[in-house]
Design a protein around this motif. Structure first.
Motif, PDB file in Angstrom:
ATOM      1  N   HIS A   6      -1.274   1.024  -2.820  1.00  0.00           N
ATOM      2  CA  HIS A   6      -2.677   0.905  -2.475  1.00  0.00           C
ATOM      3  C   HIS A   6      -3.687   0.610  -3.820  1.00  0.00           C
ATOM      4  O   HIS A   6      -3.242   1.837  -4.713  1.00  0.00           O
ATOM      5  CB  HIS A   6      -2.793   1.841  -1.867  1.00  0.00           C
TER       6      HIS A   6
ATOM      7  N   ASP B 254       4.524   6.443  -1.108  1.00  0.00           N
ATOM      8  CA  ASP B 254       3.358   5.486  -1.515  1.00  0.00           C
ATOM      9  C   ASP B 254       2.259   5.718  -2.792  1.00  0.00           C
ATOM     10  O   ASP B 254       1.894   6.771  -2.187  1.00  0.00           O
ATOM     11  CB  ASP B 254       2.500   5.086  -0.092  1.00  0.00           C
TER      12      ASP B 254
ATOM     13  N   TYR C  10      -1.712   5.660  -4.505  1.00  0.00           N
ATOM     14  CA  TYR C  10      -2.801   4.997  -4.402  1.00  0.00           C
ATOM     15  C   TYR C  10      -3.768   5.250  -5.278  1.00  0.00           C
ATOM     16  O   TYR C  10      -4.141   6.529  -5.938  1.00  0.00           O
ATOM     17  CB  TYR C  10      -3.614   6.074  -3.205  1.00  0.00           C
TER      18      TYR C  10
ATOM     19  N   TRP D  29      -9.391  -3.561  -1.612  1.00  0.00           N
ATOM     20  CA  TRP D  29      -8.621  -2.679  -0.886  1.00  0.00           C
ATOM     21  C   TRP D  29      -7.320  -3.911  -1.026  1.00  0.00           C
ATOM     22  O   TRP D  29      -7.659  -4.404   0.490  1.00  0.00           O
ATOM     23  CB  TRP D  29      -8.313  -2.511   0.142  1.00  0.00           C
TER      24      TRP D  29
ATOM     25  N   THR E 150      -3.057  -3.919  -1.002  1.00  0.00           N
ATOM     26  CA  THR E 150      -1.310  -3.180  -0.373  1.00  0.00           C
ATOM     27  C   THR E 150      -0.539  -4.430  -1.311  1.00  0.00           C
ATOM     28  O   THR E 150      -0.160  -5.542  -1.073  1.00  0.00           O
ATOM     29  CB  THR E 150      -1.424  -2.816   0.701  1.00  0.00           C
TER      30      THR E 150
ATOM     31  N   ARG F  73      -7.028  -5.530   2.915  1.00  0.00           N
ATOM     32  CA  ARG F  73      -7.148  -4.853   3.275  1.00  0.00           C
ATOM     33  C   ARG F  73      -9.022  -4.790   4.065  1.00  0.00           C
ATOM     34  O   ARG F  73      -9.123  -4.515   4.780  1.00  0.00           O
ATOM     35  CB  ARG F  73      -6.775  -3.655   3.497  1.00  0.00           C
TER      36      ARG F  73
END
Length: 288
Positions: A99, A221, A223, A260, A262, A272
């Protein structure tokens, strides 16, 4: 079979837009269709009236980041060797999603003489506070906060970091503002300070460094936050979505806004949010 009957059948097969051709035949008073137009000509008109087909599945380049484990390398498939000495293709497959939060710097002093004097305005510092609060409110475990080495981006990142304790700050020259590629359609009011071929290579290098699928060794995941500039962000979005990069200048981004992206393990990319700034009061929004 008569021409009219054949065309009537074609209309039924081709769909609603073919009614235009059928109507033209029915209303033909000069015998054009009967004398000078064959069935294939009418069908060609029918096909031209149909909307363009959506690109085929193979239109997406799954190896856009050159990290697809199934892609051939020097004519051979990439394989990794497991503990037992046998090839284990699963070891080379990414498993985590990345992300990436692209933050545009806050409002700054446009009249400053050079980068060092182009510091954030009072409103710009306030915008950065809102952005930091918003990122913290998302409740995500951020891995790193990377920022352009230009003053306005560095200051924005510093303010945001107050709301994200423990997140490492990293400066990067590749993310500095510039002209990524000549926009299409061309504009006369926007003239880059540096040649496209100079900034473009650097910004493309930044894209390749930061926008890609996860490393196979990454288990969870991630970020990541990148604080940079409007031109860089717009170019990144076009490249990541495999849109024509020459369209980057058609998008607008507010100061302090959040974009954003991904990147899935398969290489699929989703946008996103683009330039989200709804977390700021309307009177705090700017696009300088």
């Amino acid at each position: 079979m008569s021409f009219r009957r054949a065309l009537s059948l074609a209309c039924g097969v081709a769909g609603g837009s073919a009614v235009l051709v059928c109507a033209a035949v029915a209303a033909d008073k000069h015998g054009y269709f009967a004398d000078g137009c064959r069935l294939r000509d009418a069908l060609a008109a029918v096909r031209a009236a149909q909307p363009p087909a959506w690109p085929a599945a193979n239109g997406w380049d799954y190896n856009w980041d050159k990290r697809d484990p199934s892609s051939p390398v020097n004519g051979k498939r990439k394989e990794s060797v497991g503990e037992n000495g046998s090839p284990d293709a699963d070891n080379s497959k990414p498993k985590a999603t990345r992300h990436i939060f692209l933050i545009r710097h806050s409002q700054y002093n446009l009249k400053g003489d050079g980068d060092k004097e182009r510091i954030l305005t009072a409103l710009g510092r306030e915008q950065a506070e809102y952005t930091g609060q918003r990122l913290a409110a998302l409740g995500l475990k951020y891995d790193v906060l990377i920022h352009s080495s230009m003053t306005r981006a560095t200051e924005t990142a510093s303010i945001i970091s107050k709301y994200l304790p423990g997140v490492e700050l990293v400066s990067c020259d590749l993310l500095r503002e510039g002209a990524p590629i000549e926009p299409v359609p061309p504009v006369t009011h926007w003239k880059p300070e540096a040649a496209y071929h100079e900034d473009g290579a650097r910004i493309e290098a930044a894209f390749r460094r930061y926008i890609h699928r996860a490393d196979p060794k990454q288990k969870e995941d991630s970020y990541e936050i990148i604080v940079c500039h409007a031109n860089v962000i717009r170019y990144f979005v076009c490249r990541a979505l495999q849109f024509p990069p020459e369209g980057w200048l058609r998008m607008g981004l507010n100061n302090g806004s959040i974009t954003w992206l991904t990147v899935r393990p398969s290489g699929r990319v989703a946008l996103r949010a683009l330039g989200d700034s709804g977390f700021m009061p309307p009177d705090k929004l700017t696009r300088t």
